[in-house]
Enzyme design. Structure first.
Site, short mmCIF file in Angstrom:
data_model
loop_
_atom_site.label_atom_id
_atom_site.label_comp_id
_atom_site.label_asym_id
_atom_site.label_seq_id
_atom_site.Cartn_x
_atom_site.Cartn_y
_atom_site.Cartn_z
N ASN A 8 0.87 -1.17 0.00
CA ASN A 8 0.00 0.00 0.00
C ASN A 8 0.91 1.22 0.00
O ASN A 8 1.48 1.58 1.02
CB ASN A 8 -0.88 -0.06 1.26
CG ASN A 8 -1.84 1.10 1.36
OD1 ASN A 8 -1.81 2.02 0.55
ND2 ASN A 8 -2.69 1.06 2.37
N ARG A 92 -2.71 -2.23 -3.26
CA ARG A 92 -3.91 -1.43 -3.03
C ARG A 92 -3.86 -0.21 -3.94
O ARG A 92 -2.89 0.55 -3.91
CB ARG A 92 -3.97 -0.98 -1.57
CG ARG A 92 -5.15 -0.10 -1.34
CD ARG A 92 -5.23 0.35 0.10
NE ARG A 92 -6.43 1.13 0.27
CZ ARG A 92 -6.53 2.19 1.04
NH1 ARG A 92 -5.48 2.60 1.72
NH2 ARG A 92 -7.66 2.85 1.14
N HIS A 181 -12.98 2.62 0.35
CA HIS A 181 -12.99 1.60 1.41
C HIS A 181 -13.72 0.35 0.94
O HIS A 181 -14.23 -0.42 1.76
CB HIS A 181 -13.71 2.08 2.70
CG HIS A 181 -13.02 3.14 3.49
ND1 HIS A 181 -13.72 4.11 4.16
CD2 HIS A 181 -11.72 3.37 3.74
CE1 HIS A 181 -12.88 4.91 4.79
NE2 HIS A 181 -11.65 4.48 4.53
N ARG A 242 -11.28 15.02 7.98
CA ARG A 242 -12.05 15.48 6.82
C ARG A 242 -13.46 15.88 7.22
O ARG A 242 -14.07 15.25 8.09
CB ARG A 242 -12.15 14.37 5.77
CG ARG A 242 -10.85 14.14 5.03
CD ARG A 242 -10.99 12.97 4.05
NE ARG A 242 -9.95 12.01 4.29
CZ ARG A 242 -10.01 10.72 3.98
NH1 ARG A 242 -11.11 10.23 3.41
NH2 ARG A 242 -9.02 9.93 4.22
N GLU A 385 -8.07 -5.42 5.56
CA GLU A 385 -7.95 -5.12 4.13
C GLU A 385 -6.78 -5.84 3.49
O GLU A 385 -6.84 -6.25 2.34
CB GLU A 385 -7.84 -3.60 3.93
CG GLU A 385 -9.16 -2.89 4.16
CD GLU A 385 -9.01 -1.40 4.46
OE1 GLU A 385 -8.57 -1.06 5.57
OE2 GLU A 385 -9.34 -0.60 3.59
#
Ligand code: ADP
Length: 398
Positions: A8, A92, A181, A242, A385
Site C-alpha cells: 500500500n 492497493r 474503502h 475530513r 484489508e
C-alpha cells in the site's frame, strides 16, 4: 506454505505485509512493515517479523530505496520475498475510475490505465503507480495484482452513483460517486450472512467503516447499492480530519469572501476539519478523555460526528427497505463502544436494540452486540484489508 505480499504505497510511505492468504482473519501476518518519511532527511523503516520489531532510521530518498532496504532487512531475517514462496503481490490502488470494477493482473497496459485515472485521484494514484512500478521491477517473476478501493461500488445503481449536476459536464469530467474503502466493506459484509445463518443473496445490510477515514455502505444481496463517499474520499461522514458532507456553496464563500486559495481550501477540508478541526484531536481515545474532562469543543465535535452517522444509518434503512444487520468496523467502529451505543441509541421502534454488556466486551473477532430479541442484528466485525487483498491477488494469480 505460500504467501502473498501486499503493498500500500502512499506519497511518502509504503505499508506492506507478507501473509498467508488462507489464514484466519485475526491471525498475525508473517511480516508487517511501514516505511515512512520517504524523501525527508531521515526516513524510518519499522518492520514486525514474527512478532519481533526491527526499526531502521536512515535517508530513504524514494520508494525504490524504501522497498529495496525493506527486502534486505527481511532477507537478513530469512523472510525476504526470495526466501519464502510468494505466489502473488497485491497492490492497493485507491481509484479504479469507471474502468476497473474488479481486481486486475497488472501488465504495462494496466499501469497506463491506472495512470490515466490520476486526475480523479491526484493525491493517491501517483503513489500507487510508483509502488507498482518499483515492485514489478524488483519482483518481475511474481504476478502483480491491482485491487481497487472503488471496485466494490463500481456497479451501484445510477440513481445512487450519479450527481444531479449538468450531465454533459459530469460525463466529460468523470464526475460520479465512486465510493472508497470498498475492500473493507466487501470483506466485512461477506462475514455477516454466516453470522445470521442466511443465504448472502437474501441479506440486506449496512456496514460502517469508522477509522480515521470513515464511510458507510448499503448492501443488498452482496451488491453495494449506496455509499457515503463520493467522487473523492472527502464526502459523507465526519472523519478524523475530513469534513464529510458540506454545502458546496461554502467552498465558493471561502474562495470569494474569505480569500482562501483552492489549495488552501483543499487542505482545510481534508486535513484541518472533521473531529480534529472541531476539537483539536482526531483520535477517539483522546476525544473521549477530553469529553470526560468537560471539554465543550470535544463534546460538540462528538455530537456532530454521531448526528451525521445517524443521518446516514437512517437514510440507508429507507434505501434498503428492510435491514437484517448493521456492522461496525475499523479503528473507531471496532474499539469505541460509546460510538456504537450512541449511533444506535433509541431506535427500538425500528427493531434495533444494543446489548450494553455485549457491546462493552473487548475487541476480539467478529461478534454480535445486539440483544437476542433485536430484529436488526448488530455486529462488530474486525476488518482486514490486507488479508482481503492477499486473497484476491492469490485467487487471480492461480
Ligand atoms: P485508518 O483509517 O488510518 O486505517 P484505523 O481504522 O486504524 O485508521 O482507525 C484509527 C482510529 O481508530 C484512531 O484515530 C482512533 O480514533 C480510533 N481508535 C483506535 N483504537 C481505539 C480505541 N481503543 N478506542 C477508541 N478509538 C480507537
Amino acid at each position: 506454505m505460500t504467501y502473498a505480499l501486499v503493498l500500500n504505497s502512499g506519497s511518502s510511505s509504503i505499508k506492506f505485509q507478507l501473509l498467508d492468504p488462507s489464514a484466519d482473519a485475526n491471525a498475525e501476518p508473517l511480516v508487517s512493515g511501514l516505511v515512512e518519511q520517504i524523501g525527508e532527511p531521515v526516513g524510518v523503516i519499522a518492520i514486525k517479523i514474527r512478532g519481533e520489531k526491527v526499526t531502521v532510521e536512515e535517508p530513504i530518498p524514494n520508494h525504490s530505496v524504501g522497498l529495496e532496504r525493506s527486502f534486505e532487512i527481511l532477507h537478513e531475517h530469512g523472510v525476504g520475498p526470495h526466501d519464502v514462496d510468494v505466489s502473488a503481490v497485491g497492490h492497493r490502488v485507491v481509484h479504479g475510475g469507471k474502468v476497473f470494477s474488479a481486481p486486475e493482473i497488472i501488465n504495462d497496459q494496466v499501469v497506463e490505465m491506472i495512470r490515466d485515472i490520476i486526475p480523479l485521484a491526484p493525491l493517491h494514484n501517483p503513489a500507487n503507480v510508483d509502488g507498482i512500478e518499483v515492485a514489478r521491477e524488483m519482483l518481475p517473476d511474481i504476478p502483480h495484482v491491482a485491487v481497487f478501493d472503488t471496485g466494490f461500488f463500481a456497479d451501484m445503481p445510477p440513481a445512487a452513483a450519479l450527481y444531479a449536476i449538468n450531465a454533459e459536464v459530469a460525463l466529460e469530467n468523470g464526475i460520479r460517486r465512486y465510493g472508497f474503502h470498498g475492500t473493507s466493506h466487501e470483506f466485512v459484509s461477506q462475514q455477516v450472512p454466516p453470522l445470521l445463518g442466511k443465504d448472502p443473496k437474501d441479506v440486506h445490510q449496512i456496514t460502517l467503516h469508522l477509522g480515521n477515514g470513515a464511510s458507510c455502505a448499503a448492501i443488498r444481496g452482496g451488491q453495494a447499492v449506496d455509499t457515503s463517499m463520493g467522487m473523492t474520499p472527502l464526502a459523507g461522514l465526519v472523519m478524523g480530519t475530513r469534513s464529510g458532507d458540506i454545502d458546496p456553496g461554502i467552498i465558493f464563500h471561502l474562495y470569494r469572501t474569505a480569500g482562501l486559495s483552492i489549495d488552501e481550501i483543499d487542505v482545510l477540508l481534508n486535513r484541518k476539519s472533521g473531529v480534529k478541526g472541531l476539537s483539536g484531536v482526531n483520535d477517539f481515545r483522546a476525544l473521549h478523555e477530553m469529553i470526560e474532562d468537560g471539554d465543550t469543543d470535544a463534546w460538540s465535535a462528538y455530537n456532530i460526528y454521531i448526528h451525521q452517522l445517524r443521518r446516514y444509518i437512517g437514510s440507508y434503512m429507507i434505501v434498503l427497505g428492510h435491514v437484517d444487520a448493521i456492522t461496525f468496523t475499523a479503528g473507531v467502529g471496532e474499539n469505541a463502544k460509546f460510538v456504537r451505543e450512541d449511533a444506535l441509541a433509541g431506535l427500538e421502534m425500528y427493531g434495533i436494540r444494543i446489548d450494553k454488556e455485549r457491546n462493552a466486551l473487548p475487541n476480539d473477532g467478529a461478534r454480535e452486540i445486539s440483544t437476542d430479541d433485536s430484529k436488526v442484528k448488530v455486529f462488530v466485525v474486525p476488518t482486514n484489508e490486507e488479508l482481503a487483498i492477499a486473497q484476491k491477488a492469490t485467487e487471480l494469480s492461480k
